[in-house]
Design a protein around this motif. Sequence first.
Motif, PDB file in Angstrom:
ATOM      1  N   GLN A   1       0.680  -1.582  -0.099  1.00  0.00           N
ATOM      2  CA  GLN A   1       0.503  -0.029   0.285  1.00  0.00           C
ATOM      3  C   GLN A   1       0.876   1.269   0.113  1.00  0.00           C
ATOM      4  O   GLN A   1       0.620   2.153  -0.202  1.00  0.00           O
ATOM      5  CB  GLN A   1      -0.935  -0.611   1.453  1.00  0.00           C
ATOM      6  CG  GLN A   1      -1.954  -1.239   0.983  1.00  0.00           C
ATOM      7  CD  GLN A   1      -2.876  -1.009   1.958  1.00  0.00           C
ATOM      8  OE1 GLN A   1      -2.500  -1.092   3.403  1.00  0.00           O
ATOM      9  NE2 GLN A   1      -4.027  -1.374   2.232  1.00  0.00           N
ATOM     10  N   TRP A   2       2.255   1.037   0.719  1.00  0.00           N
ATOM     11  CA  TRP A   2       2.958   2.398   0.738  1.00  0.00           C
ATOM     12  C   TRP A   2       3.705   2.124  -0.566  1.00  0.00           C
ATOM     13  O   TRP A   2       3.784   3.775  -1.024  1.00  0.00           O
ATOM     14  CB  TRP A   2       4.180   2.027   2.133  1.00  0.00           C
ATOM     15  CG  TRP A   2       3.793   2.815   3.409  1.00  0.00           C
ATOM     16  CD1 TRP A   2       3.647   2.154   4.481  1.00  0.00           C
ATOM     17  CD2 TRP A   2       3.239   4.019   3.439  1.00  0.00           C
ATOM     18  NE1 TRP A   2       3.743   2.884   5.243  1.00  0.00           N
ATOM     19  CE2 TRP A   2       3.896   3.700   4.723  1.00  0.00           C
ATOM     20  CE3 TRP A   2       3.453   5.014   2.836  1.00  0.00           C
ATOM     21  CZ2 TRP A   2       3.551   5.328   5.558  1.00  0.00           C
ATOM     22  CZ3 TRP A   2       3.388   6.725   3.720  1.00  0.00           C
ATOM     23  CH2 TRP A   2       3.016   6.836   4.832  1.00  0.00           C
ATOM     24  N   ARG A   3       4.114   1.194  -0.563  1.00  0.00           N
ATOM     25  CA  ARG A   3       4.212   1.669  -2.356  1.00  0.00           C
ATOM     26  C   ARG A   3       3.475   1.807  -3.544  1.00  0.00           C
ATOM     27  O   ARG A   3       3.478   3.509  -4.212  1.00  0.00           O
ATOM     28  CB  ARG A   3       5.151   0.036  -2.961  1.00  0.00           C
ATOM     29  CG  ARG A   3       5.663   0.154  -3.941  1.00  0.00           C
ATOM     30  CD  ARG A   3       5.692  -1.067  -5.299  1.00  0.00           C
ATOM     31  NE  ARG A   3       6.734  -2.003  -4.270  1.00  0.00           N
ATOM     32  CZ  ARG A   3       8.369  -1.296  -4.790  1.00  0.00           C
ATOM     33  NH1 ARG A   3       8.108  -1.256  -5.692  1.00  0.00           N
ATOM     34  NH2 ARG A   3       9.020  -2.227  -3.794  1.00  0.00           N
TER      35      ARG A   3
ATOM     36  N   GLU B   1      13.263   4.350   0.825  1.00  0.00           N
ATOM     37  CA  GLU B   1      13.956   3.535   0.800  1.00  0.00           C
ATOM     38  C   GLU B   1      14.571   2.640   1.323  1.00  0.00           C
ATOM     39  O   GLU B   1      15.327   2.004   0.456  1.00  0.00           O
ATOM     40  CB  GLU B   1      15.278   4.037   2.464  1.00  0.00           C
ATOM     41  CG  GLU B   1      16.151   6.287   2.488  1.00  0.00           C
ATOM     42  CD  GLU B   1      15.820   6.206   3.907  1.00  0.00           C
ATOM     43  OE1 GLU B   1      16.135   5.353   4.411  1.00  0.00           O
ATOM     44  OE2 GLU B   1      16.562   6.648   3.052  1.00  0.00           O
ATOM     45  N   LEU B   2      12.939   1.703   2.041  1.00  0.00           N
ATOM     46  CA  LEU B   2      13.260  -0.045   2.307  1.00  0.00           C
ATOM     47  C   LEU B   2      12.415   0.126   0.370  1.00  0.00           C
ATOM     48  O   LEU B   2      13.221  -1.225   0.313  1.00  0.00           O
ATOM     49  CB  LEU B   2      12.381   0.408   2.890  1.00  0.00           C
ATOM     50  CG  LEU B   2      11.337  -1.069   3.233  1.00  0.00           C
ATOM     51  CD1 LEU B   2      12.319  -1.856   3.427  1.00  0.00           C
ATOM     52  CD2 LEU B   2      10.113  -1.271   3.973  1.00  0.00           C
ATOM     53  N   LEU B   3      11.780   0.977  -0.021  1.00  0.00           N
ATOM     54  CA  LEU B   3      11.526   0.354  -1.692  1.00  0.00           C
ATOM     55  C   LEU B   3      12.082   1.460  -2.651  1.00  0.00           C
ATOM     56  O   LEU B   3      11.338   0.594  -4.034  1.00  0.00           O
ATOM     57  CB  LEU B   3       9.809   0.961  -1.816  1.00  0.00           C
ATOM     58  CG  LEU B   3       8.368   0.027  -0.661  1.00  0.00           C
ATOM     59  CD1 LEU B   3       7.808   1.214  -0.831  1.00  0.00           C
ATOM     60  CD2 LEU B   3       8.009  -0.919  -0.711  1.00  0.00           C
ATOM     61  N   SER B   4      13.379   1.966  -2.531  1.00  0.00           N
ATOM     62  CA  SER B   4      14.221   2.155  -3.982  1.00  0.00           C
ATOM     63  C   SER B   4      13.405   2.784  -4.519  1.00  0.00           C
ATOM     64  O   SER B   4      13.623   2.815  -5.603  1.00  0.00           O
ATOM     65  CB  SER B   4      14.706   0.960  -4.080  1.00  0.00           C
ATOM     66  OG  SER B   4      15.341  -0.442  -3.441  1.00  0.00           O
ATOM     67  N   LEU B   5      12.949   4.131  -3.250  1.00  0.00           N
ATOM     68  CA  LEU B   5      12.108   5.022  -5.247  1.00  0.00           C
ATOM     69  C   LEU B   5      13.095   6.120  -4.504  1.00  0.00           C
ATOM     70  O   LEU B   5      12.642   6.847  -5.061  1.00  0.00           O
ATOM     71  CB  LEU B   5      10.277   4.819  -4.606  1.00  0.00           C
ATOM     72  CG  LEU B   5       9.791   4.118  -4.061  1.00  0.00           C
ATOM     73  CD1 LEU B   5       8.109   4.125  -3.418  1.00  0.00           C
ATOM     74  CD2 LEU B   5       9.423   3.598  -5.609  1.00  0.00           C
TER      75      LEU B   5
ATOM     76  N   ASP C   1      13.235  11.968  -6.684  1.00  0.00           N
ATOM     77  CA  ASP C   1      14.466  13.259  -6.780  1.00  0.00           C
ATOM     78  C   ASP C   1      13.646  14.010  -7.772  1.00  0.00           C
ATOM     79  O   ASP C   1      13.501  15.135  -8.065  1.00  0.00           O
ATOM     80  CB  ASP C   1      15.993  12.879  -6.469  1.00  0.00           C
ATOM     81  CG  ASP C   1      16.655  12.547  -4.943  1.00  0.00           C
ATOM     82  OD1 ASP C   1      15.659  13.026  -4.477  1.00  0.00           O
ATOM     83  OD2 ASP C   1      17.912  11.818  -4.438  1.00  0.00           O
ATOM     84  N   ARG C   2      14.081  12.818  -8.722  1.00  0.00           N
ATOM     85  CA  ARG C   2      13.789  13.058 -10.685  1.00  0.00           C
ATOM     86  C   ARG C   2      12.085  13.888 -10.334  1.00  0.00           C
ATOM     87  O   ARG C   2      12.111  15.237 -10.902  1.00  0.00           O
ATOM     88  CB  ARG C   2      13.376  11.907 -11.208  1.00  0.00           C
ATOM     89  CG  ARG C   2      14.573  11.640 -11.267  1.00  0.00           C
ATOM     90  CD  ARG C   2      14.448  10.943 -12.849  1.00  0.00           C
ATOM     91  NE  ARG C   2      15.602   9.745 -12.884  1.00  0.00           N
ATOM     92  CZ  ARG C   2      15.127   9.326 -14.381  1.00  0.00           C
ATOM     93  NH1 ARG C   2      14.483   9.248 -14.932  1.00  0.00           N
ATOM     94  NH2 ARG C   2      16.532   8.275 -14.803  1.00  0.00           N
ATOM     95  N   CYS C   3      11.518  13.415  -9.775  1.00  0.00           N
ATOM     96  CA  CYS C   3      10.483  14.290 -10.052  1.00  0.00           C
ATOM     97  C   CYS C   3       9.911  15.349  -8.651  1.00  0.00           C
ATOM     98  O   CYS C   3       9.845  16.144  -9.141  1.00  0.00           O
ATOM     99  CB  CYS C   3       8.900  13.327  -8.920  1.00  0.00           C
ATOM    100  SG  CYS C   3       8.756  11.788 -10.156  1.00  0.00           S
TER     101      CYS C   3
END
Length: 643
Positions: A405-407, A460-464, A469-471
Amino acid sequence: MTLFREINSLLFALFLLVMTSLVYFQFTQTRDFMSQQMQSDLNNTITSLGLMLQPQIETGDVATAETLVNVIFEGGFYRKVTLKWLVDGKEQVWENPVVIKGVPQWFINLDLFETQKKESLITSGWMQLATLEVEGHPALGYQELWRVMNDTVMILSFLFILSIIVLRFKLNRILKPLHNVAIHAKNISQRKFDQDIELPKTTELKDVVGAINLMSGQLKQIFSTLDDEVNDLKEDKLIDQVSQLPNRQYLSAQINNWLNEPGFGGLILAKFDWLDDIHSKYGYQGRDEIIKVVSKRMQAELPDIAESVIARIANTEFAFLITKAEKSTIKVYLQTLIRLINQEITKAGCSPNTRFALGVSQRIENMNSADLLSQSDNALQQAQRDNKVSHWIDADQPQKYSREQWRSKLVDSINNNHFIFQWQPILSTRTKKVIQREIYCRLNIDEQIVTASEFMPFIELLSLGSQLDRCLLQSIEQQNILAQSSEGVAINLTHDTLQDPQFIQWLTQYLKQSIYADRILFEIPESAAISSLNQCYQLAEIIKAAGAKIGIDQCGRQIGSLEYLQKLRPNYIKLDLSFAYYEKLNQNKELCRALVNVAKGLGIAVIITGIEDQEQLAAFNSLKAEGYQGYISPVEDVDINHS
């Protein structure tokens, strides 16, 4: 003008002067010689012709006289011949036009030769028979002068060009050491210490190069000494001398930092009573050897499971601050630690699963360092009371969303630019004016504002991180935030971003298209600068090339060398929050001062973080830092101004 050009210009002018002088002297000498030659030839001709004409004029043989003159005249060396018979006043004239082959007209028009005439009286005894006048033709003089000068100029021009080429080559070789000295000196001014310059053969230049090499070596030694001083102070103040692990003081600062930043994880406190048994059997030396072996194994194996700080906080007490791990990962970390301890207990001749205890607690929202330490200590005591190897105090904090859900919600908010920005002013220690602003972001998720402390652990946990940073950068550009701060805006980059080669390519294009690229200050955490130095260097070069700036955040947090500052050459560093924490405890002033001296020695600005009030700021005045930030300058909302 460069020294090479000055010397080259001087020698060029001297060569040109010498060549011009040679051409001038050759020209004048050749012209004078040809004039004399034509004058002499004219004298000889008129004398010989007069002697040949005398018998014919005496007898009145006009035909023979004309034949003799024609023979001389048709040779083409004379422009005009005039023969005047005095007996009857008859005058005969032979004349050639001035046509000179093989010589440019502009050269003839210079009138380099004066008209040469010679007149002679032909007599017979005392009787005057006729007058003979011969005017020389200048063709021979012009032709010879033109040939000589043409050959001279061509030869001298060839020699001149050849000399210039040889001169440039030799000058380049002679002055190359000076060029290297200039580059070396420039690098020294930028605190870059390259290899020594090779000594040239020229004595004078050898002395100059030798002096530069000596100065470079001495300065390099000074900065190396400063770096060593920081390392020595870290080892003296923050490292346990037996285990070579961080001590209680370092652990306390790191717990304080960790709880003040977004994160998740836990703390394990361990008490190894079996080390007292080793001490009783083999003395302190045997115990210390066991501690060293155990410490090395823990440092080698445990960080691979989860990022952590392993510290020895007392003779038989250790602490494990797990800074990035979910509950399941902490369990694996705990099981690995128990296995490792049992293996070393068995090697030491003691019984496994005895004489040691572990207390585990997990970080929950709004927890402070005292709460975390207290929970872990309570868990440790409970394990000892129950005669267990470990006990876990489970806070059982309810999760807002599941991982998936977080993702889903994070990806949706990030891609749709649901950012809410704030920034904190960073003030000058000298003028108290704003020198830059550090930007923070919150996310709008399900119509609720979610702070970074809540969502960043899952980023950090989901490597996003790279996607965030781009958005975030695109949103800053779209909302025209950079136009509102002429001082510059600091943006923190995540660890994921620094590991993403595609982000570096994207950032290159982004900076090229950005109107305010020179106002962006990219901040890299010190841990990333140490662990991913090459990637950070590549990123730093791209950032600097675009006119933006780069800074190092959390500087001094890691226990290790500051050599990365030499390579990255950041525009500024931000001292870690732990130095403000140490200042409260009146500790590690020497370490803080040494770190600042290293940065200033490299021409890097220093910003102090974690300043809460004027009293704390005054304690840092002696460091002469460029700026400071903290609760003393609170966070402000950013006014959105769409372009």
